[in-house]
Design a protein around this motif. Structure first.
Motif, mmCIF file in Angstrom:
data_model
loop_
_atom_site.group_PDB
_atom_site.id
_atom_site.type_symbol
_atom_site.label_atom_id
_atom_site.label_comp_id
_atom_site.label_asym_id
_atom_site.label_seq_id
_atom_site.Cartn_x
_atom_site.Cartn_y
_atom_site.Cartn_z
ATOM 1 N N VAL A 6 14.957 40.443 66.679
ATOM 2 C CA VAL A 6 16.297 40.458 66.096
ATOM 3 C C VAL A 6 16.429 39.300 65.116
ATOM 4 C CG1 VAL A 6 17.361 41.528 68.117
ATOM 5 C CG2 VAL A 6 17.289 39.030 67.942
ATOM 6 N N ALA A 7 17.315 39.487 64.136
ATOM 7 C CA ALA A 7 17.739 38.387 63.279
ATOM 8 C C ALA A 7 19.100 37.933 63.788
ATOM 9 C CB ALA A 7 17.839 38.826 61.826
ATOM 10 N N CYS A 8 19.254 36.651 63.969
ATOM 11 C CA CYS A 8 20.516 36.070 64.395
ATOM 12 C C CYS A 8 21.160 35.417 63.177
ATOM 13 C CB CYS A 8 20.289 35.047 65.503
ATOM 14 S SG CYS A 8 21.803 34.318 66.147
ATOM 15 N N HIS A 9 22.276 35.978 62.733
ATOM 16 C CA HIS A 9 22.952 35.515 61.523
ATOM 17 C C HIS A 9 24.200 34.730 61.911
ATOM 18 C CE1 HIS A 9 25.670 36.589 57.879
ATOM 19 N NE2 HIS A 9 25.066 35.435 57.679
ATOM 20 N N PHE A 10 24.204 33.429 61.600
ATOM 21 C CA PHE A 10 25.378 32.589 61.800
ATOM 22 C C PHE A 10 26.101 32.455 60.470
ATOM 23 C CE2 PHE A 10 22.542 31.200 65.176
ATOM 24 C CZ PHE A 10 23.386 30.981 66.255
ATOM 25 N N ALA B 137 30.922 33.334 62.936
ATOM 26 C CA ALA B 137 30.569 34.707 63.296
ATOM 27 C C ALA B 137 29.071 34.753 63.569
ATOM 28 C CB ALA B 137 30.930 35.665 62.166
ATOM 29 N N VAL B 138 28.709 35.295 64.722
ATOM 30 C CA VAL B 138 27.301 35.402 65.117
ATOM 31 C C VAL B 138 26.956 36.882 65.196
ATOM 32 C CG1 VAL B 138 25.552 34.776 66.814
ATOM 33 C CG2 VAL B 138 27.545 33.281 66.451
ATOM 34 N N SER B 139 26.089 37.325 64.313
ATOM 35 C CA SER B 139 25.656 38.724 64.298
ATOM 36 C C SER B 139 24.221 38.806 64.793
ATOM 37 C CB SER B 139 25.752 39.314 62.890
ATOM 38 O OG SER B 139 27.093 39.332 62.442
ATOM 39 N N ILE B 140 23.973 39.719 65.717
ATOM 40 C CA ILE B 140 22.624 39.976 66.213
ATOM 41 C C ILE B 140 22.183 41.305 65.619
ATOM 42 C CG2 ILE B 140 21.167 40.246 68.243
ATOM 43 C CD1 ILE B 140 22.425 37.464 67.916
ATOM 44 N N LEU B 141 21.160 41.249 64.763
ATOM 45 C CA LEU B 141 20.742 42.396 63.968
ATOM 46 C C LEU B 141 19.339 42.826 64.373
ATOM 47 C CD1 LEU B 141 21.811 40.843 60.536
ATOM 48 C CD2 LEU B 141 23.233 42.187 62.117
ATOM 49 N N PRO B 142 19.186 43.927 65.113
ATOM 50 C CA PRO B 142 17.843 44.399 65.464
ATOM 51 C C PRO B 142 17.005 44.647 64.214
ATOM 52 C CG PRO B 142 19.487 45.520 66.789
ATOM 53 C CD PRO B 142 20.244 44.748 65.742
ATOM 54 N N GLY B 143 15.760 44.183 64.261
ATOM 55 C CA GLY B 143 14.905 44.251 63.082
ATOM 56 C C GLY B 143 14.556 45.652 62.641
ATOM 57 N N ASP B 144 14.668 46.646 63.530
ATOM 58 C CA ASP B 144 14.316 48.013 63.158
ATOM 59 C C ASP B 144 15.509 48.791 62.626
ATOM 60 O OD1 ASP B 144 15.693 48.144 65.533
ATOM 61 O OD2 ASP B 144 14.332 49.578 66.494
ATOM 62 N N ARG B 145 16.670 48.131 62.443
ATOM 63 C CA ARG B 145 17.883 48.849 62.043
ATOM 64 C C ARG B 145 18.601 48.230 60.856
ATOM 65 N NH1 ARG B 145 20.161 49.009 68.294
ATOM 66 N NH2 ARG B 145 18.122 49.471 69.212
ATOM 67 N N HIS B 146 18.121 47.102 60.326
ATOM 68 C CA HIS B 146 18.895 46.379 59.334
ATOM 69 C C HIS B 146 18.058 45.881 58.160
ATOM 70 C CE1 HIS B 146 21.454 46.145 62.909
ATOM 71 N NE2 HIS B 146 22.452 46.071 62.061
ATOM 72 N N VAL B 147 18.731 45.755 57.035
ATOM 73 C CA VAL B 147 18.227 45.059 55.854
ATOM 74 C C VAL B 147 19.292 44.051 55.460
ATOM 75 C CG1 VAL B 147 17.609 45.256 53.419
ATOM 76 C CG2 VAL B 147 16.871 47.021 55.036
ATOM 77 N N VAL B 148 18.919 42.794 55.265
ATOM 78 C CA VAL B 148 19.855 41.773 54.813
ATOM 79 C C VAL B 148 19.667 41.598 53.315
ATOM 80 C CG1 VAL B 148 20.611 39.376 55.027
ATOM 81 C CG2 VAL B 148 19.809 40.618 57.045
ATOM 82 N N SER B 149 20.737 41.816 52.544
ATOM 83 C CA SER B 149 20.643 41.812 51.086
ATOM 84 C C SER B 149 21.543 40.723 50.517
ATOM 85 C CB SER B 149 21.068 43.187 50.532
ATOM 86 O OG SER B 149 21.116 43.171 49.128
ATOM 87 N N TYR B 150 20.941 39.785 49.767
ATOM 88 C CA TYR B 150 21.690 38.725 49.104
ATOM 89 C C TYR B 150 21.621 38.925 47.600
ATOM 90 C CZ TYR B 150 22.201 35.750 53.250
ATOM 91 O OH TYR B 150 22.554 35.240 54.470
ATOM 92 N N GLU B 151 22.705 38.606 46.927
ATOM 93 C CA GLU B 151 22.718 38.594 45.463
ATOM 94 C C GLU B 151 22.939 37.167 45.014
ATOM 95 O OE1 GLU B 151 24.986 40.793 41.730
ATOM 96 O OE2 GLU B 151 25.930 40.711 43.706
ATOM 97 N N ARG B 152 22.085 36.695 44.098
ATOM 98 C CA ARG B 152 22.191 35.331 43.611
ATOM 99 C C ARG B 152 22.430 35.342 42.105
ATOM 100 N NH1 ARG B 152 16.968 32.387 45.499
ATOM 101 N NH2 ARG B 152 16.031 34.381 44.960
ATOM 102 N N ILE B 153 23.344 34.506 41.651
ATOM 103 C CA ILE B 153 23.691 34.428 40.233
ATOM 104 C C ILE B 153 23.499 32.990 39.771
ATOM 105 C CG2 ILE B 153 25.502 34.761 38.511
ATOM 106 C CD1 ILE B 153 26.774 36.786 40.413
ATOM 107 N N ARG B 154 22.803 32.816 38.662
ATOM 108 C CA ARG B 154 22.586 31.482 38.120
ATOM 109 C C ARG B 154 23.849 30.974 37.451
ATOM 110 N NH1 ARG B 154 16.742 31.189 35.234
ATOM 111 N NH2 ARG B 154 17.580 29.127 34.779
ATOM 112 N N ASP B 155 24.164 29.709 37.691
ATOM 113 C CA ASP B 155 25.338 29.118 37.076
ATOM 114 C C ASP B 155 25.108 28.786 35.606
ATOM 115 O OD1 ASP B 155 26.829 29.245 39.389
ATOM 116 O OD2 ASP B 155 26.104 27.301 40.097
ATOM 117 N N ASP B 156 23.870 28.480 35.240
ATOM 118 C CA ASP B 156 23.571 28.151 33.844
ATOM 119 C C ASP B 156 22.438 29.036 33.372
ATOM 120 O OD1 ASP B 156 21.941 26.472 35.701
ATOM 121 O OD2 ASP B 156 20.920 25.968 33.825
#
Length: 260
Positions: A218-222, A236-255
């Motif tokens: 599992v991934a434990c997301h705090f 918030a503590v989320s417990i995400l089973p590894g066979d059921r989830h994808v964690v997607s982040y979007e990053r934007i450059r400030d400059d």
């Protein structure tokens, strides 16, 4: 992929490798029935124990499910995409469902959740994130979220009790406009969140609550939310089973010209 007694790996691993490859390349599509144990024994001239060890590997990896007496089937994977950066978006206002329920109902999936609210002395790691003194209590909203009848993840949110006492957060029911909006109305608007991801094996309680198969990490997301003056008001503590989830982040450059 041929199975041979001259191979380096034991026969049960070779059989598992062959079936895994067929699942990966689509030869065995989601919900397809695997050959029976008797068919695998006859095809590879091995014992029942060898076949069962091979199938056990795939069960532990979450690639197949057992539906006795029908047999073994390829597991259908429909990952839940987690987007932590979207937490502070404006939520839809519907009379029956919160944002979670609305989002997945629109996808044609059947969402459900169980909610329990308790007052507890927080674990040390929660108290530290909320900057609480010894003896201070928290309200915790414990949720198990389901999709299509399958428990998908745990989401337990901790709030300093002094901040949320007598608010909607204390009720074991969905909050249509979201707990973050309630905190804002109470005078604790969150302007930033600190996300932490820990990958580990589940605890016995998490295994029970999520009905996890053997070997499922599992991934434990705090996610710790802060007000403009730096006060932590929610973890918030989320417990995400590894066979059921994808964690997607979007990053934007400030400059545009700076180096990565």
């Amino acid at each position: 992929m041929a199975v041979t007694r001259l191979g380096r790996n034991p026969m049960y691993q070779q059989i598992a490798d062959m079936l895994r490859a067929q699942i990966t390349d689509g030869t065995l599509p989601p919900e397809a029935k695997l050959p029976t144990e008797a068919e695998l024994r006859a095809e590879h001239e091995v014992s029942r124990e060898t076949v069962r060890r091979a199938l056990g590997l795939l069960l532990n990896e979450g690639l197949i499910v057992s539906a006795r007496p029908q047999g073994h089937f390829v597991r259908r994977r429909r990952a839940w995409v987690i987007r932590p950066q979207a937490e502070f978006r404006k939520r839809p206002h519907t009379p029956e469902m919160d944002a979670f329920m609305t989002e997945f109902s629109e996808e044609g999936r059947e969402p459900q959740q169980e909610i329990d609210v308790t007052i507890v002395e927080p674990p040390t790691h929660i108290a530290a994130r909320l900057h609480l003194d010894a003896g201070q209590l928290v309200a915790v909203r414990k949720r198990i979220r389901y999709l299509d009848g399958e428990p998908f993840n745990i989401n337990d949110s901790y709030f300093p009790l002094d901040l949320v006492r007598d608010s909607e957060i204390m009720r074991p029911e969905s909050i249509t406009r979201g707990a973050n909006v309630v905190l804002t109305e109470l005078g604790y608007r969150q302007v930033r969140a600190l996300d932490e991801l820990h990958v580990r094996m589940p605890t016995p309680d998490e295994t029970r609550r999520l009905d996890l198969g053997p070997g499922t990490p599992v991934a434990c997301h705090f996610a710790t939310g802060f007000t403009s003056d730096g006060k932590p008001v929610r973890v918030a503590v989320s417990i995400l089973p590894g066979d059921r989830h994808v964690v997607s982040y979007e990053r934007i450059r400030d400059d545009e010209d700076g180096d990565a």
